[in-house]
Scaffold this motif. Structure first.
Motif, mmCIF file in Angstrom:
data_model
loop_
_atom_site.group_PDB
_atom_site.id
_atom_site.type_symbol
_atom_site.label_atom_id
_atom_site.label_comp_id
_atom_site.label_asym_id
_atom_site.label_seq_id
_atom_site.Cartn_x
_atom_site.Cartn_y
_atom_site.Cartn_z
ATOM 1 N N VAL A 169 26.559 6.228 20.532
ATOM 2 C CA VAL A 169 26.760 7.421 19.695
ATOM 3 C C VAL A 169 25.673 7.450 18.618
ATOM 4 O O VAL A 169 25.052 6.425 18.309
ATOM 5 N N PRO A 170 25.422 8.646 18.036
ATOM 6 C CA PRO A 170 24.475 8.701 16.916
ATOM 7 C C PRO A 170 24.919 7.790 15.780
ATOM 8 O O PRO A 170 26.082 7.800 15.373
ATOM 9 N N CYS A 171 24.006 6.986 15.286
ATOM 10 C CA CYS A 171 24.353 5.943 14.316
ATOM 11 C C CYS A 171 24.509 6.547 12.923
ATOM 12 O O CYS A 171 23.592 7.216 12.425
ATOM 13 N N PRO A 172 25.648 6.343 12.242
ATOM 14 C CA PRO A 172 25.868 6.941 10.925
ATOM 15 C C PRO A 172 24.889 6.435 9.864
ATOM 16 O O PRO A 172 24.445 5.280 9.891
ATOM 17 N N VAL A 173 24.592 7.299 8.919
ATOM 18 C CA VAL A 173 23.677 6.981 7.820
ATOM 19 C C VAL A 173 24.159 5.762 7.039
ATOM 20 O O VAL A 173 23.356 4.914 6.620
ATOM 21 N N TYR A 174 25.461 5.654 6.857
ATOM 22 C CA TYR A 174 26.034 4.574 6.035
ATOM 23 C C TYR A 174 25.506 3.206 6.446
ATOM 24 O O TYR A 174 25.198 2.362 5.596
ATOM 25 N N PHE A 175 25.386 2.963 7.754
ATOM 26 C CA PHE A 175 25.049 1.616 8.214
ATOM 27 C C PHE A 175 23.599 1.247 7.888
ATOM 28 O O PHE A 175 23.288 0.069 7.688
ATOM 29 N N THR A 176 22.716 2.227 7.826
ATOM 30 C CA THR A 176 21.344 1.917 7.423
ATOM 31 C C THR A 176 21.305 1.496 5.959
ATOM 32 O O THR A 176 20.632 0.525 5.592
ATOM 33 N N LEU A 177 22.030 2.212 5.100
ATOM 34 C CA LEU A 177 22.056 1.830 3.688
ATOM 35 C C LEU A 177 22.751 0.486 3.489
ATOM 36 O O LEU A 177 22.313 -0.331 2.676
ATOM 37 N N LYS A 178 23.822 0.263 4.241
ATOM 38 C CA LYS A 178 24.503 -1.025 4.130
ATOM 39 C C LYS A 178 23.602 -2.165 4.569
ATOM 40 O O LYS A 178 23.557 -3.225 3.933
ATOM 41 N N ALA A 179 22.849 -1.966 5.657
ATOM 42 C CA ALA A 179 21.931 -3.012 6.117
ATOM 43 C C ALA A 179 20.868 -3.287 5.073
ATOM 44 O O ALA A 179 20.507 -4.450 4.825
ATOM 45 N N ALA A 180 20.333 -2.230 4.446
ATOM 46 C CA ALA A 180 19.330 -2.424 3.392
ATOM 47 C C ALA A 180 19.912 -3.218 2.238
ATOM 48 O O ALA A 180 19.264 -4.125 1.691
ATOM 49 N N HIS A 181 21.134 -2.894 1.856
ATOM 50 C CA HIS A 181 21.791 -3.632 0.773
ATOM 51 C C HIS A 181 22.043 -5.086 1.173
ATOM 52 O O HIS A 181 21.762 -6.010 0.409
ATOM 53 N N ASP A 182 22.568 -5.298 2.382
ATOM 54 C CA ASP A 182 22.896 -6.650 2.839
ATOM 55 C C ASP A 182 21.652 -7.518 2.987
ATOM 56 O O ASP A 182 21.742 -8.755 2.881
ATOM 57 N N HIS A 183 20.499 -6.890 3.242
ATOM 58 C CA HIS A 183 19.256 -7.644 3.396
ATOM 59 C C HIS A 183 18.477 -7.741 2.091
ATOM 60 O O HIS A 183 17.292 -8.081 2.092
ATOM 61 N N HIS A 184 19.160 -7.441 0.987
ATOM 62 C CA HIS A 184 18.628 -7.670 -0.365
ATOM 63 C C HIS A 184 17.384 -6.840 -0.673
ATOM 64 O O HIS A 184 16.485 -7.293 -1.387
ATOM 65 N N LEU A 185 17.353 -5.610 -0.144
ATOM 66 C CA LEU A 185 16.253 -4.716 -0.492
ATOM 67 C C LEU A 185 16.532 -4.045 -1.829
ATOM 68 O O LEU A 185 17.681 -3.823 -2.210
ATOM 69 N N ASP A 186 15.465 -3.696 -2.516
ATOM 70 C CA ASP A 186 15.580 -2.908 -3.743
ATOM 71 C C ASP A 186 15.558 -1.413 -3.441
ATOM 72 O O ASP A 186 16.118 -0.622 -4.201
ATOM 73 N N PHE A 187 14.890 -1.021 -2.351
ATOM 74 C CA PHE A 187 14.805 0.395 -2.001
ATOM 75 C C PHE A 187 14.732 0.551 -0.489
ATOM 76 O O PHE A 187 14.359 -0.378 0.238
ATOM 77 N N VAL A 188 15.095 1.735 -0.018
ATOM 78 C CA VAL A 188 14.965 2.058 1.399
ATOM 79 C C VAL A 188 14.662 3.550 1.513
ATOM 80 O O VAL A 188 15.161 4.361 0.724
ATOM 81 N N THR A 189 13.811 3.889 2.487
ATOM 82 C CA THR A 189 13.513 5.280 2.802
ATOM 83 C C THR A 189 14.018 5.581 4.204
ATOM 84 O O THR A 189 13.702 4.855 5.152
#
Length: 494
Positions: A169-189
């Motif tokens: 299924v189309p992957c929800p936006v939430y999981f990209t932001l969660k992955a960025a947070h979980d991988h200790h990023l300061d920012f994501v585009t």
């Protein structure tokens, strides 16, 4: 192009302040507060002061444009944004027609004997200022900030497995932001292909990850190449060859007023049926209109067992050939992730993926804000960590031709005839590895031989007076020769 401060001054519109006084007799009534929106506005921000919940005063705010209701703020939204492509939750994005708007303020509660003063401040933005979802800095002060400039969601071609059926299924936006947070990023585009529909969801979800700067973006996808626009919510025509974009340079020009950075993606990929237009082949490209080159793409690495390309035919070689032609282009990286949940070859609907944040692009910026990060990319004081986000890791370079002629990574060093260049490569968080100094595409020897000793090392180098180089930069490799950090150049001008 206008300088950002000049452009901001030309496009500035004074704030509107709507003030008044409430008494206990106003309980249960409405106040209609009109204000005028000038032409060309693409974002409206409304801030409410005076609704003192602790003192028992609750104001419920509705917003109306000249044709329709645009949202209801409740008593818990003292800060409201309405823009072309995104809006605060419970409000509608869309065009902002000029003319008479109004705030409909319900006095839901006010205690007996209370006199409450309120002020509604309405702020107008257009152009670059209107593109930011989050305008305030999440962290203040200069420093190295880590992020990912290239990710995708189900608003374009990202797929992941549903629960519990495990369908693609189309992957929800939430999981990209969660992955960025979980991988200790300061920012994501988030850079979905040619669409703006993801921006509204980014605006809804971003406040939940309140230490992660979410920068809107778009991957402009054409038959002659792909490029990211970093920091954009407005429409830019992606139909190469059409009336709005007769050629690639016209497409670049279409983004200029937004303030977005143009970054060419994975230029080294061969174009074919499996990846239409992925390699860069746009004729007569004016690289002076380009701000960055994606020299490390996680999708390419995932296709090769996690190994990023290097040497002839790589993204780095493609970039360095442009540096040799005199262009000042910041090298950045991006994961190009299309499944933020799984991404494994045997289980993900899209096959092997590089995780969000691998590679990480590390930007020296004045603060963690969209304006700060984009300015940092433009400055060129940027390095790429091919192993992901490692807080504390640093790769920087300084050089000088004399006490009054110095430059840091991304800057330009003035050099007169007969002057040697002396500099220092700063490496932190990579002990035991080896520095590779590169000038005009050629590897230059360093003593010992450039080994990084200790958690924070400074390695000196010299370019002799008779060596007429045009740029120099540094990478960091493991002792076996695998690159882990990619540095940007210092440019040398006579």
């Amino acid at each position: 192009m206008l300088a950002p401060l000049v452009a901001a001054a030309l496009f500035a519109t004074p704030d509107v302040k709507l003030s008044g006084v409430l008494h206990d007799t106003d309980r249960g009534t409405y106040r209609e507060l009109p204000f005028d929106v000038p032409p060309g506005v693409t974002k409206i921000t409304i801030d409410v002061a005076g609704a003192d919940h602790a003192a028992g005063t609750y104001l419920v705010l509705g917003v109306y444009d000249p044709q329709r209701e645009r949202g209801w703020g409740g008593a818990i939204k003292p800060h409201i944004v309405i823009a072309n492509t995104f809006a605060t939750a419970s409000h509608l994005p869309g065009p902002l027609p000029p003319g008479r708007w109004r705030l409909s303020v319900a006095v839901a509660a006010i205690r007996p004997g209370t006199v409450a003063r309120y002020t509604m401040t309405v702020h107008f933005d257009r152009g670059p200022a209107a593109q930011a979802i989050t305008t305030a800095a999440l962290k203040t002060g200069p420093g190295w900030y880590r992020g990912d400039f290239h990710t995708h969601t189900g608003h374009s071609d990202a797929l992941c497995r549903s629960e519990p059926s495990h369908d693609a299924v189309p992957c929800p936006v939430y999981f990209t932001l969660k992955a960025a947070h979980d991988h200790h990023l300061d920012f994501v585009t988030v850079t979905d292909h040619n669409v703006r529909s993801h921006v509204a969801e980014l605006a809804d979800i971003a406040p939940y990850f309140d230490d992660l700067l979410v920068i809107p973006g778009r991957e402009m996808t054409t038959q002659d190449g792909h490029f990211n626009l970093l920091g954009i919510t407005d429409f830019v025509d992606y139909r190469l060859g059409g009336p709005g974009a007769a050629n690639i340079n016209a497409m670049f020009d279409g983004a200029r007023g937004t303030g977005a950075i143009v970054s060419i993606n994975h230029p080294e990929i061969p174009t074919g049926e499996t990846c239409l237009g992925c390699g860069w082949s746009a004729p007569d490209t004016d690289f002076a209109k380009v701000g960055a080159i994606e020299v490390a793409n996680g999708g390419i690495a995932a296709d090769h067992g996690g190994a990023f390309d290097n040497g002839a035919g790589s993204g780095t070689a493609w970039w360095e050939a442009l540096l040799d032609r005199g262009y000042h282009l910041t090298g950045i990286g991006g994961s190009d992730n299309h499944d933020a949940i799984d991404g494994h070859a045997g289980t993900s609907p899209v096959g092997a993926q590089s995780p969000v944040g691998t590679p990480a692009t590390v930007v020296y910026a004045v603060d963690l804000s969209q304006a700060g990060i984009l300015a940092g990319v433009r400055s060129g004081r940027v390095f790429i960590d091919l192993e992901g986000a490692h807080p504390g890791r640093v790769l920087d370079i300084t050089a000088a031709t004399g006490p009054h002629a110095t430059a840091v990574m991304g800057g330009t060093l003035r050099r007169a005839a007969g002057q040697a260049i002396r500099g220092t490569i700063h490496v932190a968080g990579a002990a035991g590895n080896v520095v590779d100094l590169i000038a005009d595409g050629k590897h230059r020897p360093l003593g010992d031989p450039g080994r990084v000793v200790g958690p924070d090392a400074r390695i000196p180098f010299t370019i002799e007076a008779g060596d007429p180089i045009h740029w120099l930069r540094a990478d960091v490799q493991t002792p076996t020769g695998r690159r882990i950090l990619i540095g940007n150049p210092i440019y040398v001008a006579r």
